[in-house]
Design a protein around this motif. Structure first.
Motif, PDB file in Angstrom:
ATOM      1  N   LYS A   2       0.845  -1.190   0.000  1.00 18.68           N
ATOM      2  CA  LYS A   2       0.000   0.000   0.000  1.00 18.68           C
ATOM      3  C   LYS A   2       0.884   1.244   0.000  1.00 18.68           C
ATOM      4  CE  LYS A   2      -3.856  -2.167   2.422  1.00 18.68           C
ATOM      5  NZ  LYS A   2      -4.685  -2.181   3.663  1.00 18.68           N
ATOM      6  N   LEU A   3       0.698   2.086  -1.014  1.00 15.39           N
ATOM      7  CA  LEU A   3       1.499   3.305  -1.115  1.00 15.39           C
ATOM      8  C   LEU A   3       0.783   4.472  -0.434  1.00 15.39           C
ATOM      9  CD1 LEU A   3       4.109   4.490  -2.239  1.00 15.39           C
ATOM     10  CD2 LEU A   3       2.897   4.950  -4.391  1.00 15.39           C
ATOM     11  N   LEU A   4      -0.505   4.625  -0.729  1.00 17.01           N
ATOM     12  CA  LEU A   4      -1.321   5.673  -0.114  1.00 17.01           C
ATOM     13  C   LEU A   4      -2.497   5.019   0.597  1.00 17.01           C
ATOM     14  CD1 LEU A   4      -2.150   8.718   0.230  1.00 17.01           C
ATOM     15  CD2 LEU A   4      -3.415   8.461  -1.911  1.00 17.01           C
ATOM     16  N   GLU A   5      -2.769   5.457   1.833  1.00 14.69           N
ATOM     17  CA  GLU A   5      -3.899   4.925   2.595  1.00 14.69           C
ATOM     18  C   GLU A   5      -4.714   6.052   3.223  1.00 14.69           C
ATOM     19  OE1 GLU A   5      -3.279   1.221   5.053  1.00 14.69           O
ATOM     20  OE2 GLU A   5      -1.205   1.943   4.891  1.00 14.69           O
ATOM     21  N   PHE A   6      -6.009   6.025   2.972  1.00 13.83           N
ATOM     22  CA  PHE A   6      -6.954   6.848   3.713  1.00 13.83           C
ATOM     23  C   PHE A   6      -7.558   5.948   4.797  1.00 13.83           C
ATOM     24  CE2 PHE A   6      -6.805   8.825  -0.457  1.00 13.83           C
ATOM     25  CZ  PHE A   6      -6.853  10.192  -0.193  1.00 13.83           C
ATOM     26  N   ARG A   7      -7.456   6.364   6.043  1.00 18.64           N
ATOM     27  CA  ARG A   7      -7.954   5.560   7.156  1.00 18.64           C
ATOM     28  C   ARG A   7      -9.024   6.344   7.918  1.00 18.64           C
ATOM     29  NH1 ARG A   7      -2.300   3.230   9.853  1.00 18.64           N
ATOM     30  NH2 ARG A   7      -1.451   2.236   7.959  1.00 18.64           N
ATOM     31  N   PHE A  24      -9.658   3.811   1.950  1.00 17.60           N
ATOM     32  CA  PHE A  24      -9.243   3.008   0.805  1.00 17.60           C
ATOM     33  C   PHE A  24      -7.755   3.233   0.599  1.00 17.60           C
ATOM     34  CE2 PHE A  24     -10.300   7.039  -1.257  1.00 17.60           C
ATOM     35  CZ  PHE A  24      -9.328   7.192  -2.236  1.00 17.60           C
ATOM     36  N   SER A  25      -7.160   2.461  -0.294  1.00 18.15           N
ATOM     37  CA  SER A  25      -5.721   2.568  -0.520  1.00 18.15           C
ATOM     38  C   SER A  25      -5.410   2.537  -2.012  1.00 18.15           C
ATOM     39  CB  SER A  25      -4.979   1.427   0.182  1.00 18.15           C
ATOM     40  OG  SER A  25      -5.346   0.182  -0.380  1.00 18.15           O
ATOM     41  N   VAL A  26      -4.193   2.976  -2.322  1.00 19.89           N
ATOM     42  CA  VAL A  26      -3.627   2.857  -3.667  1.00 19.89           C
ATOM     43  C   VAL A  26      -2.333   2.076  -3.538  1.00 19.89           C
ATOM     44  CG1 VAL A  26      -2.756   4.066  -5.699  1.00 19.89           C
ATOM     45  CG2 VAL A  26      -4.624   5.082  -4.357  1.00 19.89           C
ATOM     46  N   GLY A  27      -2.239   0.969  -4.253  1.00 17.82           N
ATOM     47  CA  GLY A  27      -1.051   0.144  -4.163  1.00 17.82           C
ATOM     48  C   GLY A  27       0.083   0.637  -5.036  1.00 17.82           C
ATOM     49  N   THR A 185       6.276   2.976 -16.094  1.00 17.03           N
ATOM     50  CA  THR A 185       7.579   3.444 -15.611  1.00 17.03           C
ATOM     51  C   THR A 185       7.613   3.574 -14.088  1.00 17.03           C
ATOM     52  OG1 THR A 185       6.920   5.762 -15.976  1.00 17.03           O
ATOM     53  CG2 THR A 185       8.108   4.641 -17.758  1.00 17.03           C
ATOM     54  N   GLY A 186       6.629   2.985 -13.395  1.00 14.98           N
ATOM     55  CA  GLY A 186       6.698   2.875 -11.951  1.00 14.98           C
ATOM     56  C   GLY A 186       5.952   3.933 -11.159  1.00 14.98           C
ATOM     57  N   ILE A 187       5.165   4.782 -11.829  1.00 17.02           N
ATOM     58  CA  ILE A 187       4.410   5.812 -11.119  1.00 17.02           C
ATOM     59  C   ILE A 187       2.992   5.312 -10.875  1.00 17.02           C
ATOM     60  CG2 ILE A 187       3.506   8.173 -11.209  1.00 17.02           C
ATOM     61  CD1 ILE A 187       5.873   8.878 -13.031  1.00 17.02           C
ATOM     62  N   SER A 188       2.567   5.325  -9.621  1.00 17.66           N
ATOM     63  CA  SER A 188       1.200   4.968  -9.281  1.00 17.66           C
ATOM     64  C   SER A 188       0.300   6.174  -9.531  1.00 17.66           C
ATOM     65  CB  SER A 188       1.106   4.529  -7.828  1.00 17.66           C
ATOM     66  OG  SER A 188       1.973   3.450  -7.579  1.00 17.66           O
ATOM     67  N   VAL A 189      -0.989   5.908  -9.788  1.00 16.68           N
ATOM     68  CA  VAL A 189      -1.914   6.989 -10.155  1.00 16.68           C
ATOM     69  C   VAL A 189      -3.242   6.818  -9.426  1.00 16.68           C
ATOM     70  CG1 VAL A 189      -3.182   8.108 -12.044  1.00 16.68           C
ATOM     71  CG2 VAL A 189      -0.865   7.233 -12.448  1.00 16.68           C
ATOM     72  N   LEU A 190      -3.730   7.915  -8.849  1.00 17.24           N
ATOM     73  CA  LEU A 190      -5.107   8.015  -8.366  1.00 17.24           C
ATOM     74  C   LEU A 190      -5.753   9.100  -9.207  1.00 17.24           C
ATOM     75  CD1 LEU A 190      -7.385   7.332  -6.348  1.00 17.24           C
ATOM     76  CD2 LEU A 190      -6.393   9.052  -4.805  1.00 17.24           C
ATOM     77  N   ILE A 191      -6.820   8.749  -9.919  1.00 11.16           N
ATOM     78  CA  ILE A 191      -7.380   9.671 -10.907  1.00 11.16           C
ATOM     79  C   ILE A 191      -8.857   9.937 -10.659  1.00 11.16           C
ATOM     80  CG2 ILE A 191      -7.706   7.752 -12.562  1.00 11.16           C
ATOM     81  CD1 ILE A 191      -7.209   9.829 -14.818  1.00 11.16           C
TER      82      ILE A 191
END
Length: 239
Positions: A2-7, A24-27, A185-191
């Protein structure tokens, strides 16, 4: 991972509850779509994650560290950066100068920042326009420059706020291809995106918020057929 987590994140503006107990999370290496009707609280979540607004309650974690309460500059330096729905480049500066502002975060020397910024501009399709005054770009060009400014900071996670709004079908397809290339290229995205065709094509998972609360989360096809999601978008008669 998990890279980003809203708790359990919430945000109140006086008596208005803009976000309420959102989790929720963004892996790492994931593209997650964040959708919901206008006024659902999507951009408020972006603002809290990126340090522009503090949450009223709950926690936000990025790369294993709690970041709620930190400023936008600190969070950007950690590798989380956002774009804005209403694009506002530094209009009288050139395209290159705009991108260099982000590049200075990792490259303090001007020549190094310019070189890094040029690589980003070529990546987003603005190569050859580096000396153009930013205010003269088309909407599509300004959207690409907004992404370039964020990319120039060398993020691990990019929060994209309606980067396809107002684009033609061809321009939207090009933006979809760019976002997919970022992930490669390794960048995670929340859109955040209202173009359902594009968000369904891009996303590994989709999170749906309505009236500040998360009402659904899952793979695109499952979310699209969730009765609660249909009801939120189309109203009771279609539930």
């Amino acid at each position: 991972m998990k890279l980003l987590e809203f708790r359990g994140v919430g945000k109140s503006f006086g008596g208005l509850r803009a976000s309420d107990d959102v989790s929720f999370s963004v892996g790492d290496g994931e593209i997650v779509g964040l959708i919901g009707p206008n006024g659902a609280g999507k951009t408020t979540l972006f603002a809290m994650a990126s340090g522009f607004l503090p949450p009223t309650d709950g926690e936000i974690w990025f790369a294993g560290r709690r970041v709620d309460g930190q400023g936008a500059a600190q969070i950007c330096a950690a590798g989380l950066v956002r774009t804005f729905q209403i694009v506002k480049p530094f209009g009288e500066m050139t395209v290159l100068e705009n991108a260099m502002i982000g590049a200075f975060l990792r490259h303090p020397r001007r020549d190094d920042a310019a070189e890094a910024a040029m690589k980003v501009l070529r990546r987003v399709g603005l190569g050859g326009r580096e000396h153009q005054v930013a205010r003269t770009l088309t909407l599509s060009g300004r959207k690409r420059l907004e992404v370039a400014k964020a990319l120039a900071t060398q993020p691990r996670l990019l929060l994209l706020d309606e980067v396809m709004a107002g684009l033609t079908t061809v321009e939207t397809a090009d933006m979809v291809a760019l976002v997919l290339d970022l992930r490669r290229t390794g960048i995670s995205v929340l859109i955040i995106e209202h173009n359902m065709k594009a968000v369904m094509q891009l996303s590994d998972r989709i999170v749906v918020v309505h009236h500040g609360r998360k009402i659904s989360e899952g793979e695109p096809n499952a979310v699209a057929n969730d009765p609660e999601v249909v009801k939120a978008y189309l109203g009771e008669a279609h539930a």
